[in-house]
Design an enzyme around this catalytic site. Structure first.
Site, PDB file in Angstrom:
ATOM      1  N   ARG A   1      72.945   8.520  -9.979  1.00 22.49           N
ATOM      2  CA  ARG A   1      72.046   8.958 -11.039  1.00 22.49           C
ATOM      3  C   ARG A   1      72.628  10.176 -11.752  1.00 22.49           C
ATOM      4  NH1 ARG A   1      70.207   4.638 -11.009  1.00 22.49           N
ATOM      5  NH2 ARG A   1      68.060   3.996 -10.668  1.00 22.49           N
TER       6      ARG A   1
ATOM      7  N   HIS B   1      76.489   2.433 -17.063  1.00 21.43           N
ATOM      8  CA  HIS B   1      75.526   2.072 -16.002  1.00 21.43           C
ATOM      9  C   HIS B   1      75.700   0.592 -15.609  1.00 21.43           C
ATOM     10  CE1 HIS B   1      71.520   3.414 -14.114  1.00 21.43           C
ATOM     11  NE2 HIS B   1      71.983   2.392 -13.420  1.00 21.43           N
TER      12      HIS B   1
HETATM   13  C1  OXD Z   1      69.207   0.562  -9.836  1.00 19.46           C
HETATM   14  C2  OXD Z   1      70.161   0.732 -10.944  1.00 19.46           C
HETATM   15  O1  OXD Z   1      68.574   1.541  -9.447  1.00 19.46           O
HETATM   16  O2  OXD Z   1      70.704  -0.288 -11.412  1.00 19.46           O
HETATM   17  O3  OXD Z   1      69.075  -0.549  -9.317  1.00 19.46           O
HETATM   18  O4  OXD Z   1      70.392   1.837 -11.398  1.00 19.46           O
END
Ligand code: OXD
Length: 311
Positions: A223, A275
């Site tokens: 994250r 991402h």
């Molecule tokens: C998840 C993501 O949390 O793809 O699955 O970030």
């Protein structure tokens, strides 16, 4: 029973759920409001506020990803509805590949060879053995533990860190603040796989980045909130001048898409991916959704998210 589905690849998901959960009526944001309102279950990934606001009577929510931060931060999240999240569901293997790629990028000097290529310079560097390349994995949940095990099986000495003590075969496990400091001192590549919570925000701040050995590299498939971006830029150094950190491979950002104005885009020692480290593979994820809904319906015990802990 009515299930509201919300995720990017909606047609494939809808078809899979229609086949696997024939007892359910699957509705989506495209259905008329009176049809989709007050569904029994919500199977959702980052649903818009307006869609959640219609769902006051949900009996259970299944988060179609591993991280629940976006859902928990949604102001329209109905109160006291149990949340189940996907656990690994095939994401760990994809994320392990991402981490491997990142580690090998630095361990096998691909960053240096790219710079040499620009100068047409033909010069091989001695290979540092994998056994002399300790790796850290912050976060030992379903995904982190599996990633740590896969990297250890590859031959890297792996240190893992979690908030509370854990014991995992083949991994040197650390916990708490002192454990974090001990881990940071020893690793040449650090992989971030913690959830985004109030206590993990900026866990990689200036102090933590300074604790890493000179020349360490950072890989973040977790994250964006885990890293203090200003401190990262500082640790990487200006322009061609290498700072304390050798480089960073980043897949997650506090704001996504990463704004075009972000200085991260053009930094010579940052690699950016959108991402994509661990997309949710359909097969196992659908199995988990079906199992969760059937468990809710049967009143069976089911592992739910702790909203206070944030995971
Ligand atoms: C998840 C993501 O949390 O793809 O699955 O970030």
């Amino acid at each position: 029973m009515r299930v509201l589905l919300h995720i990017d690849d909606i047609d494939t998901w809808r078809q899979a759920l229609v086949e696997r959960l024939p007892e359910a009526e699957i509705v989506t944001a495209d259905d008329p409001a009176d049809k989709r309102r007050n569904a029994d279950y919500l199977a959702v990934w980052q649903p818009p506020e307006a869609l959640l606001a219609e769902q006051a009577q949900a009996k259970g929510i299944i988060n179609l990803g591993a991280g629940v931060d976006a859902l928990l931060n949604n102001p329209a999240l109905p109160e006291n509805v149990p949340i189940v999240k996907l656990r690994d569901a095939g994401m760990a293997e994809l994320i392990a590949d991402y981490a491997r790629y990142g580690i090998l990028h630095f361990q096998r000097d691909f960053d240096r060879y790219r710079r040499q290529q620009a100068q047409r310079e033909w010069r091989a560097h001695a290979v540092v053995d994998k056994h002399d390349w300790p790796v850290g994995v912050l976060g030992l949940g379903a995904i982190g533990a599996k990633v740590a095990a896969m990297l250890a099986a590859d031959g890297f000495p792996v240190h893992g860190w979690s908030r509370t003590p854990k014991s995992l075969a083949g991994i040197r496990c650390h916990h708490g603040d002192t454990g974090l400091a001990a881990l940071l001192r020893q690793v040449r590549s650090l992989v971030l796989l913690l959830p985004s919570t109030a206590s993990t925000r900026h866990i990689m701040d200036a102090e933590a980045l300074a604790a890493l050995p000179k020349g360490a590299s950072l890989i973040n498939p977790g994250r964006g909130s885990l890293i203090d971006e200003a401190a990262l830029l500082d640790a990487l150094g200006e322009g061609a001048q290498e700072g304390r950190l050798r480089g960073a491979i980043l897949d997650a950002f506090p704001e996504e898409p990463l704004p075009a104005t972000s200085p991260l885009w053009t930094h010579p020692r940052i690699w950016i991916t959108p991402h994509m480290a661990g997309p949710t593979p359909l097969g196992e994820a659908v199995d988990q959704v079906v199992a969760a809904i059937r468990a809710f319906e049967a009143g069976d015990e089911i592992e739910t998210v702790d909203p206070d802990a944030g995971y």
